[in-house]
Design a protein around this motif. Sequence first.
Motif, PDB file in Angstrom:
ATOM      1  N   GLN A 191      -7.211   5.907  11.000  1.00 57.73           N
ATOM      2  CA  GLN A 191      -6.281   4.849  10.601  1.00 57.73           C
ATOM      3  C   GLN A 191      -6.250   3.730  11.643  1.00 57.73           C
ATOM      4  O   GLN A 191      -6.193   2.543  11.293  1.00 57.73           O
ATOM      5  N   PRO A 198       0.798  -1.230   0.000  1.00 57.31           N
ATOM      6  CA  PRO A 198       0.000   0.000   0.000  1.00 57.31           C
ATOM      7  C   PRO A 198       0.830   1.279   0.000  1.00 57.31           C
ATOM      8  O   PRO A 198       0.302   2.352  -0.299  1.00 57.31           O
ATOM      9  N   SER A 199       2.113   1.187   0.326  1.00 58.74           N
ATOM     10  CA  SER A 199       2.983   2.361   0.267  1.00 58.74           C
ATOM     11  C   SER A 199       3.613   2.545  -1.111  1.00 58.74           C
ATOM     12  O   SER A 199       4.080   3.643  -1.433  1.00 58.74           O
ATOM     13  N   ASN A 211      -2.014   3.670   4.474  1.00 60.20           N
ATOM     14  CA  ASN A 211      -0.965   2.663   4.602  1.00 60.20           C
ATOM     15  C   ASN A 211      -0.251   2.813   5.943  1.00 60.20           C
ATOM     16  O   ASN A 211      -0.394   3.819   6.636  1.00 60.20           O
ATOM     17  N   MET A 246      -5.341   4.604  -0.476  1.00 61.14           N
ATOM     18  CA  MET A 246      -4.300   3.663  -0.070  1.00 61.14           C
ATOM     19  C   MET A 246      -3.092   4.399   0.494  1.00 61.14           C
ATOM     20  O   MET A 246      -2.458   3.954   1.459  1.00 61.14           O
ATOM     21  N   GLN A 247      -2.788   5.540  -0.093  1.00 64.26           N
ATOM     22  CA  GLN A 247      -1.670   6.336   0.405  1.00 64.26           C
ATOM     23  C   GLN A 247      -1.984   6.942   1.767  1.00 64.26           C
ATOM     24  O   GLN A 247      -1.100   7.107   2.613  1.00 64.26           O
TER      25      GLN A 247
END
Length: 285
Positions: free
Chosen positions: A261, A217-218, A241, A237-238
């Motif tokens: 998060q 995801p990074s 992550n 996703m950014q």
Amino acid sequence: MTTPPPQPAPQAYAPQSAPNWQGAPGTSYTSPIPVTRTHLGHALASEWTKIKSVRSTVWTLGIFLFLVLGGGLLVSAQTEDLNYRDLPFTFPAFIGLLLGQICLITLGVLVTSSEYGTGMIRTTFTASPQRYRVFAAKILVFFTVSFIVSAGSILLVGLLTASMHSGPGVGDLSWGGTVFKGALYVSLLGVLGLAVGSMLRHSAGAITAMLGLVLLPSILPVFLVISRSTQKLGEKMQEYNAINSLAKIFGADGGSSGGSQVWLLVGVTAAAVAGAFVLLERRDV
């Protein structure tokens, strides 16, 4: 010539009857050993003995402490007082946690997958047939150990940084929340690794899967934002992550505190643990 005296005729062998272990009618056998009803406390004691007696725990937690404390102090020594007007004192621990989280993920995988690799899981389930109880004890013991170690290391970095940097307007931000949320986040990653290790039952495969889950995801957002159809997915996703989530928790992003998060990781970990419980009861060992 004298004749020998007559010998007695051989008798047929009659085996002795087996002793009657049942005793008199109406009586039953009572063991002299006291028998107690097992409960979760026994499973917790067993898992605590396991996790503290294997060398993998000492090595992984030792490396984790070295990365968090060493990296944190190194960053703290390179910063100035003015840097902590907008950042909490625990921010240097964020640098060490970027690599330290891999240690907790690896330990979480090994807590359950190593028993499948050696075959000792059969002995564990023979001694405690309630599989759900054993798995719940593994989760509770591992989460407690990882949370205490990670929270203690983050707090220690914050205290040392606060002693090194002082001045007007410095340290006004409350950094107690970062200790709790930072320790909770990396501990949940370890529990997620424990659940994946239970489902895959293979140490190398589970560790590889967890590294992909943390690192991909990074990396993928760089390619997803190129196309308009996948741009929003790449942005989300950014944002969520593991690296950016820790950055938000420790105030590097500025605007967010990382609460969403943490809740997302709670949901993902709960789903993985539920799936591991289901597969544990349906599959043979």
